[in-house]
Design a protein around this motif. Structure first.
Motif, PDB file in Angstrom:
ATOM      1  N   TYR A   2      -6.829   4.295  -1.013  1.00  0.00           N
ATOM      2  CA  TYR A   2      -7.252   3.517  -2.175  1.00  0.00           C
ATOM      3  C   TYR A   2      -6.485   2.207  -2.233  1.00  0.00           C
ATOM      4  O   TYR A   2      -5.273   2.175  -2.053  1.00  0.00           O
ATOM      5  CB  TYR A   2      -7.033   4.297  -3.477  1.00  0.00           C
ATOM      6  N   VAL A   3      -7.218   1.140  -2.477  1.00  0.00           N
ATOM      7  CA  VAL A   3      -6.621  -0.177  -2.652  1.00  0.00           C
ATOM      8  C   VAL A   3      -6.535  -0.474  -4.142  1.00  0.00           C
ATOM      9  O   VAL A   3      -5.516  -0.917  -4.638  1.00  0.00           O
ATOM     10  CB  VAL A   3      -7.447  -1.259  -1.925  1.00  0.00           C
ATOM     11  N   CYS A   4      -7.614  -0.220  -4.866  1.00  0.00           N
ATOM     12  CA  CYS A   4      -7.669  -0.449  -6.311  1.00  0.00           C
ATOM     13  C   CYS A   4      -7.897   0.887  -7.006  1.00  0.00           C
ATOM     14  O   CYS A   4      -8.986   1.451  -6.936  1.00  0.00           O
ATOM     15  CB  CYS A   4      -8.794  -1.426  -6.654  1.00  0.00           C
ATOM     16  N   ILE A   5      -6.860   1.363  -7.652  1.00  0.00           N
ATOM     17  CA  ILE A   5      -6.958   2.638  -8.362  1.00  0.00           C
ATOM     18  C   ILE A   5      -7.850   2.501  -9.602  1.00  0.00           C
ATOM     19  O   ILE A   5      -8.610   3.401  -9.928  1.00  0.00           O
ATOM     20  CB  ILE A   5      -5.546   3.131  -8.769  1.00  0.00           C
ATOM     21  N   CYS A   6      -7.759   1.358 -10.273  1.00  0.00           N
ATOM     22  CA  CYS A   6      -8.531   1.155 -11.507  1.00  0.00           C
ATOM     23  C   CYS A   6     -10.027   1.340 -11.292  1.00  0.00           C
ATOM     24  O   CYS A   6     -10.728   1.851 -12.156  1.00  0.00           O
ATOM     25  CB  CYS A   6      -8.267  -0.229 -12.083  1.00  0.00           C
ATOM     26  N   HIS A   7     -10.524   0.901 -10.117  1.00  0.00           N
ATOM     27  CA  HIS A   7     -11.959   0.972  -9.837  1.00  0.00           C
ATOM     28  C   HIS A   7     -12.279   1.880  -8.663  1.00  0.00           C
ATOM     29  O   HIS A   7     -13.415   1.894  -8.182  1.00  0.00           O
ATOM     30  CB  HIS A   7     -12.518  -0.429  -9.564  1.00  0.00           C
ATOM     31  N   ALA A   8     -11.295   2.615  -8.190  1.00  0.00           N
ATOM     32  CA  ALA A   8     -11.466   3.549  -7.076  1.00  0.00           C
ATOM     33  C   ALA A   8     -12.075   2.865  -5.849  1.00  0.00           C
ATOM     34  O   ALA A   8     -12.940   3.409  -5.180  1.00  0.00           O
ATOM     35  CB  ALA A   8     -12.301   4.757  -7.500  1.00  0.00           C
ATOM     36  N   LEU A   9     -11.598   1.638  -5.554  1.00  0.00           N
ATOM     37  CA  LEU A   9     -12.044   0.929  -4.350  1.00  0.00           C
ATOM     38  C   LEU A   9     -11.091   1.277  -3.214  1.00  0.00           C
ATOM     39  O   LEU A   9      -9.884   1.103  -3.338  1.00  0.00           O
ATOM     40  CB  LEU A   9     -12.030  -0.587  -4.563  1.00  0.00           C
ATOM     41  N   ASN A  10     -11.661   1.744  -2.119  1.00  0.00           N
ATOM     42  CA  ASN A  10     -10.809   2.081  -0.981  1.00  0.00           C
ATOM     43  C   ASN A  10     -10.859   0.976   0.073  1.00  0.00           C
ATOM     44  O   ASN A  10     -11.612   0.009  -0.050  1.00  0.00           O
ATOM     45  CB  ASN A  10     -11.188   3.441  -0.395  1.00  0.00           C
ATOM     46  N   ASP A  11     -10.049   1.122   1.113  1.00  0.00           N
ATOM     47  CA  ASP A  11      -9.950   0.086   2.142  1.00  0.00           C
ATOM     48  C   ASP A  11     -11.269  -0.132   2.867  1.00  0.00           C
ATOM     49  O   ASP A  11     -11.596  -1.259   3.244  1.00  0.00           O
ATOM     50  CB  ASP A  11      -8.821   0.389   3.124  1.00  0.00           C
ATOM     51  N   LYS A  12     -12.066   0.905   3.033  1.00  0.00           N
ATOM     52  CA  LYS A  12     -13.359   0.748   3.698  1.00  0.00           C
ATOM     53  C   LYS A  12     -14.314  -0.080   2.851  1.00  0.00           C
ATOM     54  O   LYS A  12     -15.073  -0.893   3.383  1.00  0.00           O
ATOM     55  CB  LYS A  12     -13.966   2.120   4.009  1.00  0.00           C
ATOM     56  N   GLN A  13     -14.277   0.104   1.542  1.00  0.00           N
ATOM     57  CA  GLN A  13     -15.130  -0.681   0.661  1.00  0.00           C
ATOM     58  C   GLN A  13     -14.691  -2.147   0.649  1.00  0.00           C
ATOM     59  O   GLN A  13     -15.533  -3.044   0.655  1.00  0.00           O
ATOM     60  CB  GLN A  13     -15.101  -0.119  -0.757  1.00  0.00           C
ATOM     61  N   VAL A  14     -13.386  -2.383   0.639  1.00  0.00           N
ATOM     62  CA  VAL A  14     -12.889  -3.760   0.676  1.00  0.00           C
ATOM     63  C   VAL A  14     -13.296  -4.413   1.990  1.00  0.00           C
ATOM     64  O   VAL A  14     -13.778  -5.549   2.018  1.00  0.00           O
ATOM     65  CB  VAL A  14     -11.359  -3.810   0.464  1.00  0.00           C
ATOM     66  N   THR A  15     -13.143  -3.703   3.101  1.00  0.00           N
ATOM     67  CA  THR A  15     -13.527  -4.229   4.407  1.00  0.00           C
ATOM     68  C   THR A  15     -15.018  -4.546   4.444  1.00  0.00           C
ATOM     69  O   THR A  15     -15.428  -5.579   4.981  1.00  0.00           O
ATOM     70  CB  THR A  15     -13.156  -3.247   5.525  1.00  0.00           C
ATOM     71  N   LYS A  16     -15.832  -3.687   3.852  1.00  0.00           N
ATOM     72  CA  LYS A  16     -17.278  -3.941   3.809  1.00  0.00           C
ATOM     73  C   LYS A  16     -17.574  -5.220   3.037  1.00  0.00           C
ATOM     74  O   LYS A  16     -18.404  -6.031   3.458  1.00  0.00           O
ATOM     75  CB  LYS A  16     -17.998  -2.764   3.166  1.00  0.00           C
ATOM     76  N   ALA A  17     -16.884  -5.432   1.918  1.00  0.00           N
ATOM     77  CA  ALA A  17     -17.075  -6.657   1.142  1.00  0.00           C
ATOM     78  C   ALA A  17     -16.651  -7.874   1.962  1.00  0.00           C
ATOM     79  O   ALA A  17     -17.328  -8.907   1.945  1.00  0.00           O
ATOM     80  CB  ALA A  17     -16.282  -6.591  -0.162  1.00  0.00           C
TER      81      ALA A  17
END
Length: 93
Positions: A2-17
């Motif tokens: 998890y990168v952002c706990i507040c929004h449950a964004l993980n590293d794979k989601q950030v990489t996709k963005a």
């Protein structure tokens, strides 16, 4: 991870963005129609952006394609229609 706990964004989601054109933490949040909450994830996202652009992104500024021609940077992502509902601070840019 998890990168952002507040929004449950993980590293794979950030990489996709990032692969879809996000170049700042704020643009990662806009990609998922979220806004910065506590801000503790912003430094990690900045590191991820820097790493992504430095290592693997030919469309980022300063990166050359294999034939050494500069690839044009993709058009900036448009602001969401509800941009006024997502007041991103300077810290996330």
């Amino acid at each position: 991870m998890y990168v952002c706990i507040c929004h449950a964004l993980n590293d794979k989601q950030v990489t996709k963005a990032l692969e879809n054109g996000a170049r700042t933490p704020a643009s990662v949040f806009r990609h998922y129609e979220r806004q910065v909450q506590c801000g503790k994830c912003v430094p990690m996202m900045r590191d991820m952006v820097q790493s992504h652009c430095a290592n693997q992104c030919p469309s980022c500024p300063g990166q050359a394609a294999p034939n050494h021609t500069v690839v044009q940077r993709p058009a900036a992502l448009p602001e969401p229609a509800n941009a006024e509902s997502f007041p991103y601070g300077i810290a996330a840019e």
